[in-house]
Structure formats: structure tokens, C-alpha cells
Design a protein around this motif. Structure first.
Motif, PDB file in Angstrom:
ATOM      1  N   ALA A   8      -3.613   5.247  -5.415  1.00  0.00           N
ATOM      2  CA  ALA A   8      -2.937   5.963  -4.336  1.00  0.00           C
ATOM      3  C   ALA A   8      -3.272   7.443  -4.419  1.00  0.00           C
ATOM      4  CB  ALA A   8      -1.436   5.766  -4.429  1.00  0.00           C
ATOM      5  N   ILE A   9      -3.581   8.025  -3.276  1.00  0.00           N
ATOM      6  CA  ILE A   9      -3.872   9.453  -3.177  1.00  0.00           C
ATOM      7  C   ILE A   9      -2.642  10.121  -2.588  1.00  0.00           C
ATOM      8  CG2 ILE A   9      -5.489  11.177  -2.344  1.00  0.00           C
ATOM      9  CD1 ILE A   9      -6.740   8.995  -4.127  1.00  0.00           C
ATOM     10  N   HIS A  10      -2.073  11.034  -3.364  1.00  0.00           N
ATOM     11  CA  HIS A  10      -0.802  11.649  -2.989  1.00  0.00           C
ATOM     12  C   HIS A  10      -0.969  13.159  -2.928  1.00  0.00           C
ATOM     13  CE1 HIS A  10       3.360  12.748  -2.792  1.00  0.00           C
ATOM     14  NE2 HIS A  10       3.396  13.216  -4.026  1.00  0.00           N
ATOM     15  N   GLY A  11      -0.387  13.769  -1.906  1.00  0.00           N
ATOM     16  CA  GLY A  11      -0.431  15.223  -1.798  1.00  0.00           C
ATOM     17  C   GLY A  11       0.175  15.679  -0.492  1.00  0.00           C
ATOM     18  N   ALA A  12       0.483  16.953  -0.432  1.00  0.00           N
ATOM     19  CA  ALA A  12       1.067  17.526   0.773  1.00  0.00           C
ATOM     20  C   ALA A  12       0.045  17.544   1.904  1.00  0.00           C
ATOM     21  CB  ALA A  12       1.554  18.950   0.486  1.00  0.00           C
ATOM     22  N   SER A  13       0.539  17.737   3.115  1.00  0.00           N
ATOM     23  CA  SER A  13      -0.353  17.868   4.266  1.00  0.00           C
ATOM     24  C   SER A  13      -1.330  19.015   4.023  1.00  0.00           C
ATOM     25  CB  SER A  13       0.467  18.129   5.527  1.00  0.00           C
ATOM     26  OG  SER A  13      -0.366  18.284   6.644  1.00  0.00           O
ATOM     27  N   THR A  66      -9.671  14.234   3.914  1.00  0.00           N
ATOM     28  CA  THR A  66     -11.023  14.708   3.601  1.00  0.00           C
ATOM     29  C   THR A  66     -11.676  13.812   2.569  1.00  0.00           C
ATOM     30  OG1 THR A  66     -10.478  16.998   4.125  1.00  0.00           O
ATOM     31  CG2 THR A  66     -12.355  16.634   2.662  1.00  0.00           C
ATOM     32  N   LEU A  67     -10.933  13.461   1.512  1.00  0.00           N
ATOM     33  CA  LEU A  67     -11.472  12.556   0.499  1.00  0.00           C
ATOM     34  C   LEU A  67     -11.857  11.216   1.115  1.00  0.00           C
ATOM     35  CD1 LEU A  67     -12.100  11.621  -2.350  1.00  0.00           C
ATOM     36  CD2 LEU A  67      -9.651  11.211  -2.693  1.00  0.00           C
ATOM     37  N   MET A  68     -11.014  10.676   1.992  1.00  0.00           N
ATOM     38  CA  MET A  68     -11.330   9.406   2.640  1.00  0.00           C
ATOM     39  C   MET A  68     -12.621   9.498   3.450  1.00  0.00           C
ATOM     40  SD  MET A  68      -9.145   7.152   1.758  1.00  0.00           S
ATOM     41  CE  MET A  68      -7.458   6.648   1.502  1.00  0.00           C
ATOM     42  N   ASN A  69     -12.789  10.597   4.160  1.00  0.00           N
ATOM     43  CA  ASN A  69     -13.999  10.789   4.963  1.00  0.00           C
ATOM     44  C   ASN A  69     -15.234  10.950   4.091  1.00  0.00           C
ATOM     45  OD1 ASN A  69     -13.477  10.866   7.958  1.00  0.00           O
ATOM     46  ND2 ASN A  69     -11.900  12.305   7.308  1.00  0.00           N
ATOM     47  N   LEU A  78      -5.657   4.198  -1.261  1.00  0.00           N
ATOM     48  CA  LEU A  78      -4.548   4.346  -0.330  1.00  0.00           C
ATOM     49  C   LEU A  78      -4.067   5.786  -0.296  1.00  0.00           C
ATOM     50  CD1 LEU A  78      -2.116   3.093   1.359  1.00  0.00           C
ATOM     51  CD2 LEU A  78      -0.943   2.909  -0.848  1.00  0.00           C
ATOM     52  N   ALA A  79      -4.189   6.431   0.851  1.00  0.00           N
ATOM     53  CA  ALA A  79      -3.582   7.747   1.051  1.00  0.00           C
ATOM     54  C   ALA A  79      -2.239   7.520   1.723  1.00  0.00           C
ATOM     55  CB  ALA A  79      -4.466   8.635   1.913  1.00  0.00           C
ATOM     56  N   SER A  80      -1.168   7.896   1.049  1.00  0.00           N
ATOM     57  CA  SER A  80       0.155   7.639   1.600  1.00  0.00           C
ATOM     58  C   SER A  80       1.148   8.672   1.093  1.00  0.00           C
ATOM     59  CB  SER A  80       0.636   6.238   1.220  1.00  0.00           C
ATOM     60  OG  SER A  80       1.956   6.014   1.688  1.00  0.00           O
TER      61      SER A  80
END
Length: 204
Positions: free
Chosen positions: A31-36, A42-45, A186-188
């Protein structure tokens, strides 16, 4: 195994570039976690091949895929915009994920029918995306991504806008994909999604 090694990227005018590093194995969810604005999308792209890093590498099964075009990578992406074709039925939208020319076998068509049942949309195959709610569109887009049967799923806020029953249903669907060996990135922002699905969390 998916390895991201010192993957550096910055948008024009960005003072401090991002530097991404992580590894994940088939059958795991990271899971990729972080503020807006922290770099999740960007990582997903970058992983999907829609952005070109300044340096670093992406490896799948010990082979670099950094210079591969998006369609050559062992990945399927589901971003926050569902990207359904408005003039095509639900069945056809899902079928495009299986074959871009919609040359579907009976086995493919059966997989679509079973998939729609699994996400609670068994009678929706002939409908157009404009007839669906936002949550229903998200379920169709997620099902299309899964039925592509790529070894890596890139999911950017895949359960946003769903009610609790639909979220539980799709979480179970993703857990089943993990059990079959699919690697999920997963970015969530949702803590419960991360708790249920993730084996590890990468904080940005």
C-alpha cells in the motif's frame, strides 16, 4: 518480484524530486500511503510507463522494464478516472481489457458473466456506462483490470465512492486475486483498505 530502485522524478519547477524505492513479491499487496500531493499517483504513472523517470530502474522478475512501453509491461492500471468508453456496453468495456479488438471466445464471455456476478452486476452487461452510478462504474473498471490477468495490478484509490457493502465485496475480490499470485500496488488514503489488503505500507 517487483523492484523499484532509486526511481527519481520531478515535474518542471519542482524543487525536491521524488526518489522511490520498494520491493514486493507476487501474491503480496504493498500500500502506498501519503497526503495529497505526496506522489502516490505519480508513482503509479511511473510504474505504468505513462511518465519517464529522470533516473533509477523498475525491475520485474530481475529484468528491467523501465524502457518498455505501457502495453509491454506486466501490469494493469486502474486510476481514479474510470476511463470507460461511454458508447460501449458494460460487456464490451470489460471485453476490451481481454482483447483490444473484442475478439472474445466463449470462455472469455463466460468469464465476463461470472465476473459481473462476483461484483453484484449480473444484469448490467448490456447497459451503457452513463446508466451506471459512480460506484457501479468503479466496479466495472476494476473487473476489467482483473480480467486482463496481468501479474501486477496498479490500483489508485480503487474503492473510492463505494458504499460499505460494495467495499467489502471488492476487498474480498482483491484478496482472492492475491491468493492467486497477483501482486497489487495499492494507493489508498483509507486506513481500513490498507489494513485488510496490504502486507506492507510504503509511506510517502
Amino acid at each position: 518480484m517487483l523492484e523499484v530502485k532509486n526511481l527519481v522524478f520531478a515535474y518542471p519547477g519542482q524543487e525536491a524530486p521524488w526518489n522511490f524505492n520498494f520491493t514486493a513479491k507476487p501474491g503480496q499487496c504493498i500500500a502506498i500511503h501519503g497526503a495529497s500531493g505526496s506522489g502516490k499517483s505519480t508513482l503509479m504513472n511511473l510504474l505504468a510507463g505513462f511518465l519517464e523517470p529522470q533516473s533509477g530502474d523498475i525491475l520485474w522478475q530481475d529484468k528491467s522494464i523501465r524502457n518498455h512501453a505501457p502495453w509491454q509491461r506486466p501490469m494493469t492500471s486502474l486510476f481514479q478516472e474510470h476511463n470507460l468508453f461511454e458508447h460501449l456496453s458494460v460487456d464490451a468495456n470489460i471485453g476490451l481489457g481481454i482483447h483490444p479488438g473484442l475478439k472474445l471466445t466463449q470462455e472469455n464471455q463466460h468469464a465476463i458473466e461470472l465476473g459481473l456476478q462476483s461484483v453484484g452486476l449480473s444484469s448490467f452487461g448490456s447497459r451503457l456506462p452513463g446508466d451506471l452510478s459512480g460506484g457501479q462504474r468503479q466496479r466495472v473498471a476494476l473487473l476489467r483490470a482483473i480480467l486482463r490477468k496481468q501479474p501486477v495490478l496498479l490500483l489508485d484509490e480503487p474503492l473510492t465512492g463505494l458504499d460499505s457493502d460494495a467495499r467489502d465485496l471488492l476487498r474480498q475480490l482483491l484478496l482472492e486475486q492475491k491468493s492467486r499470485g497477483t501482486l497489487i500496488v495499492l494507493a489508498s488514503h483509507d486506513q481500513e483498505d490498507r489494513q485488510v489488503l496490504a502486507d506492507s505500507v510504503c509511506s510517502l
